[in-house]
Design a protein around this motif. Structure first.
Motif: not given
Length: 366
Positions: A118-129, A232-237, A299-309
């Motif tokens: 899921v994290i890999t797919l999210f990164y490929v589609i959405v990319g880094r925030k 913050g993934l949904t909405g403008k603010h 923890a994989l999600g936590h690591i992703y958001i706190g590093t490359v995400g």
């Protein structure tokens, strides 16, 4: 009182850098000792490679299982420990084996691989925030050297325990067939020793970390709004957030509940000399595995958001400072409290060059 500047009467103050170096040295010594124990056990095991095969028990027949369940077993099937009422062949052990092999192991693997996918797919589609606005170059102090050192120590131990635990649970299906019994024997023995000896250290430091972060992770009304907007993934603010946002608080309380259950069950397994029954040990093993596998997946999600995400997040735990733009976008309520304390990169460089423990002396509002 600042934990790092507190001192005993009549004793010279010790700098934060010196204290942190002392913590890392103690951790390094402990790691070397644990590693040496692993090599010692490996050497003993390799000295007699046929020992396990020579002591292996034959298969249990259906008649023997019938005797165990009916209570007809004689002294040859009894545990030899003093006043033990357990059978060496027991039905509860079979129940534990079924739970572990048919439910815990496969679904734990599905959870971890599924989260990684899921994290890999999210990164490929959405990319880094990325940050919505350009960086200002002005820095806000966020984490002291002590807290950063504590965080990275706990994180390193968590990753080591996760990898060794996964190896104990699944390694034989991968590494044994790839590298053979000799390498596999060394690998599993080292994993077992590291897991058993580093686990209690992780448990103690996790409690210290949780206590240190408790004040900033009390749930508030804006956290619910943060979750409704998916951070913050949904909405403008970006949703409102204080020093810790809703996602960070969720991870904190997951560690404070499931994490402590994993630590407690690990202690039960690590120290079987307090008259725990065999049934207690089996249930502790199941609880420990379920909790640890779940935490590893999250923890994989936590690591992703706190590093490359997320742009700018990793800087907070590496330098102790964050850019003003990052603070305004991701933690706007906290930014309003500390925006008057922002300093330029030149001022930060001068402070660090003039005081080796410069960021430790800084403080943020309560």
């Amino acid at each position: 009182m600042n934990l790092l500047t507190a001192q005993l009467p009549g004793r010279a103050p010790r700098s934060g850098k010196g204290l942190t170096l002392g913590i890392w040295r103690c951790m390094l010594v402990a790691f070397v000792l644990v590693l040496s124990l692993g090599f010692t056990q490996v050497a003993v095991a390799q000295a007699d490679p046929d020992r396990e095969m020579s002591s292996a028990a034959p298969g249990i027949t259906a008649e023997q299982w019938r005797q165990v369940r009916s209570g007809e077993t004689g002294p040859n099937f009894r545990d030899s420990r003093h006043e033990s009422t357990y059978n060496l062949i027991n039905a509860s052990g079979e129940t534990w084996r079924i739970l572990r092999n048919r439910w815990v192991s496969p679904f734990g693997l599905i959870a971890i691989i599924g989260m990684a996918a899921v994290i890999t797919l999210f990164y490929v589609i959405v990319g880094r925030k990325q940050l919505d606005e350009p960086r200002t170059g002005r820095k806000l102090f966020r984490w002291s050297l002590f807290m950063r050192s504590l965080h990275w120590t706990v994180a390193t131990l968590f990753i080591t325990l996760a990898l060794t635990g996964l190896n104990l649970l699944y390694g034989k299906f991968v590494f044994r067939s790839l590298f053979g019994d000799a390498f596999w024997g060394w690998m599993i023995s080292a994993s077992k020793v590291l897991h058993n000896y580093l686990g209690p250290i992780f448990g103690i430091l996790l409690i210290v970390l949780l206590i240190s972060l408790l004040k900033d992770n009390i749930p508030k009304k804006q956290d619910w709004v943060w979750f409704k907007k998916a951070g913050g993934l949904t909405g403008k603010h970006h949703p409102d957030a204080g020093f810790a946002n809703g996602g960070e608080k969720a991870w904190y309380w997951l560690l404070a509940t499931v994490g402590l259950v994993v630590v407690a069950s690990g202690f039960v397994l690590d120290f079987p000399n307090f008259n725990q029954s065999r049934d207690t040990m089996q249930w502790a093993n199941i609880i420990h595995a379920v909790g640890a596998l779940g935490l590893t997946a999250v923890a994989l999600g936590h690591i992703y958001i706190g590093t490359v995400g997320t742009e700018g997040s990793l800087e907070a735990m590496t330098t102790g400072y964050v850019d003003e733009t990052w603070a305004k976008e991701h933690h706007n309520l906290w930014y309003e409290e500390v925006k008057d304390q922002a300093i330029t990169e030149e001022e930060l460089a001068a402070r660090k060059s003039g005081d080796s423990s410069g960021d430790i002396s800084a403080s943020r509002p309560s």
